[in-house]
Scaffold this motif. Sequence first.
Motif, mmCIF file in Angstrom:
data_model
loop_
_atom_site.group_PDB
_atom_site.id
_atom_site.type_symbol
_atom_site.label_atom_id
_atom_site.label_comp_id
_atom_site.label_asym_id
_atom_site.label_seq_id
_atom_site.Cartn_x
_atom_site.Cartn_y
_atom_site.Cartn_z
ATOM 1 N N THR A 375 34.934 47.424 44.554
ATOM 2 C CA THR A 375 33.927 46.933 43.613
ATOM 3 C C THR A 375 34.587 46.373 42.356
ATOM 4 O O THR A 375 33.919 45.757 41.526
ATOM 5 C CB THR A 375 32.999 48.086 43.180
ATOM 6 O OG1 THR A 375 33.816 49.153 42.688
ATOM 7 C CG2 THR A 375 32.174 48.599 44.342
ATOM 8 N N VAL A 376 35.886 46.640 42.194
ATOM 9 C CA VAL A 376 36.578 46.261 40.963
ATOM 10 C C VAL A 376 37.442 45.033 41.208
ATOM 11 O O VAL A 376 38.145 44.937 42.218
ATOM 12 C CB VAL A 376 37.477 47.432 40.479
ATOM 13 C CG1 VAL A 376 38.188 47.053 39.198
ATOM 14 C CG2 VAL A 376 36.642 48.682 40.273
ATOM 15 N N ASP A 377 37.380 44.110 40.242
ATOM 16 C CA ASP A 377 38.172 42.888 40.319
ATOM 17 C C ASP A 377 39.462 43.085 39.518
ATOM 18 O O ASP A 377 39.399 43.666 38.429
ATOM 19 C CB ASP A 377 37.336 41.754 39.711
ATOM 20 C CG ASP A 377 37.895 40.412 40.093
ATOM 21 O OD1 ASP A 377 38.999 40.102 39.617
ATOM 22 O OD2 ASP A 377 37.229 39.707 40.871
ATOM 23 N N PRO A 378 40.614 42.618 40.019
ATOM 24 C CA PRO A 378 41.838 42.757 39.217
ATOM 25 C C PRO A 378 41.662 42.200 37.804
ATOM 26 O O PRO A 378 42.193 42.759 36.843
ATOM 27 C CB PRO A 378 42.874 41.947 40.009
ATOM 28 C CG PRO A 378 42.359 41.910 41.410
ATOM 29 C CD PRO A 378 40.867 42.003 41.324
ATOM 30 N N ALA A 379 40.861 41.146 37.658
ATOM 31 C CA ALA A 379 40.679 40.523 36.344
ATOM 32 C C ALA A 379 40.015 41.468 35.344
ATOM 33 O O ALA A 379 40.162 41.307 34.126
ATOM 34 C CB ALA A 379 39.855 39.257 36.496
ATOM 35 N N GLN A 380 39.260 42.462 35.825
ATOM 36 C CA GLN A 380 38.583 43.397 34.907
ATOM 37 C C GLN A 380 39.569 44.354 34.231
ATOM 38 O O GLN A 380 39.228 45.008 33.244
ATOM 39 C CB GLN A 380 37.539 44.221 35.667
ATOM 40 C CG GLN A 380 36.307 43.411 36.047
ATOM 41 C CD GLN A 380 35.354 44.233 36.878
ATOM 42 O OE1 GLN A 380 35.685 44.699 37.958
ATOM 43 N NE2 GLN A 380 34.146 44.416 36.360
ATOM 44 N N MET A 381 40.777 44.439 34.756
ATOM 45 C CA MET A 381 41.726 45.412 34.212
ATOM 46 C C MET A 381 42.170 45.065 32.795
ATOM 47 O O MET A 381 42.436 45.943 31.979
ATOM 48 C CB MET A 381 42.938 45.553 35.138
ATOM 49 C CG MET A 381 42.617 46.229 36.438
ATOM 50 S SD MET A 381 41.975 47.928 36.187
ATOM 51 C CE MET A 381 40.260 47.715 36.533
ATOM 52 N N ALA A 382 42.248 43.757 32.484
ATOM 53 C CA ALA A 382 42.631 43.360 31.131
ATOM 54 C C ALA A 382 41.587 43.879 30.140
ATOM 55 O O ALA A 382 41.913 44.367 29.056
ATOM 56 C CB ALA A 382 42.743 41.841 31.055
ATOM 57 N N ARG A 383 40.317 43.801 30.520
ATOM 58 C CA ARG A 383 39.218 44.283 29.664
ATOM 59 C C ARG A 383 39.321 45.811 29.474
ATOM 60 O O ARG A 383 39.139 46.329 28.372
ATOM 61 C CB ARG A 383 37.891 43.880 30.325
ATOM 62 C CG ARG A 383 36.653 44.339 29.614
ATOM 63 C CD ARG A 383 36.290 43.449 28.434
ATOM 64 N NE ARG A 383 35.173 44.003 27.681
ATOM 65 C CZ ARG A 383 35.243 44.349 26.406
ATOM 66 N NH1 ARG A 383 36.345 44.184 25.716
ATOM 67 N NH2 ARG A 383 34.179 44.847 25.790
#
Length: 392
Positions: A375-383
């Motif tokens: 459900t998690v996108d790698p791009a969300q990790m920066a946030r």
Amino acid sequence: MSALSQSVPTAAWSDRRAAFALPDEVIYLDAASKAARLIAVQDAAHAAIDAGATPWLTPHAAWMAQIEHTRALAADTLFGGDVDGVAMVPSAAYGLATAANTLPLRRGQCVLVLEGQFPSNLMVWQQCCARVGAQVLAAQPVGQETLTDAVLRMVERTPALGIVSLPHCYWHDGQVLDLDRISAAVHARGSALVLDLSQSLGVLPLALARWQPDFVVSVGYKWLLGPMGLSWLWAHPRWREQGEPIEHHWIARDAGQAWEFPIDAPPPYQPGARRFDAGGISDPLRLAMAAAGLAQLQHWQPARIAAELGRVTTALDAALQTAGLAAWITPGHAPHLTGLRVPAARLEAVAQAFSAHQIFYSRRQGGLRLAPYLTVDPAQMARVVEIAAGAR
Ligand SMILES: Cc1ncc(COP(=O)(O)O)c(C=O)c1O
């Protein structure tokens, strides 16, 4: 897709995020506690509840077939197709108790675990050791030692090593144990090997042929996407003919067409590891939910899931590096499970900031355990790192 999963709808890889019942605003990093719910699993549960209202429409043979279908799906997806090696139990603790009840352990011998290991894989050995006069020892890294090095040191030095019972990765922060090296060392000592893979099966590969474990257990409600109350136990062929179940249930016995249970002795066991099947595993609701989760896992494939989750946690570590927070990274963590080593003085602030932004995690051993799923996108990790870094 195998013939076994054809009766359950599965989502395509490209639809993986939409396959879960999770609001868009939630960043769920707590799959190590409980999997996010697959819509297909939720639907299967509702259908099973509905079917339970008309029991006369489900023939006994269909119910028994559902048990074997679910077992075969687990074997196909997780245990190299070894359907005769798979038993169904309600919890990891139950599976571990079955292992402890079967494996020989003598007075004066030792059982080796990891320091801080999950209690279901500790208390059973404490009880077993107290009963026979054996001792539980825990491997704990000294200085810069890895968990693997600590275990190898203990395996080498412990006299009378009877049983080694370990996970594949540490449940607090995902540090991975090298089971290739550990299993070889354990077998070289002539000791038994038990694996609790509740935090890795479904993501990390299980090398049954190389590791030759005596027993493997895993819960079903984390990385296997199923319900609570249905866990998996794999038994090595050497225990399938002589292992002792901890209870005696009709489901584990072959009572023949006449379904007879004579007074003098019980009917023979069902073949293979089925002798370890626990009472209650025949609950159609849990079977239906487990089968839906496993069918999806089989379709997506654990190796592809591991690669994708590896992208997520690599993005997390890269963002921590960029933010000057490299000290918060757990070295040697698994692709799907890691710990944020937040300094004690900032822990509360980071925890509160995560909660305020609907980022879900668990607190473990003074750090924050982060366990993403598809459900998690790698791009969300920066946030996520931006929120953590800004919390003071
Ligand atoms: C490593 C590990 N083993 C087992 C379990 C669950 O064990 P049980 O099914 O006995 O409750 C957990 C749950 O968090 C776990 O992390």
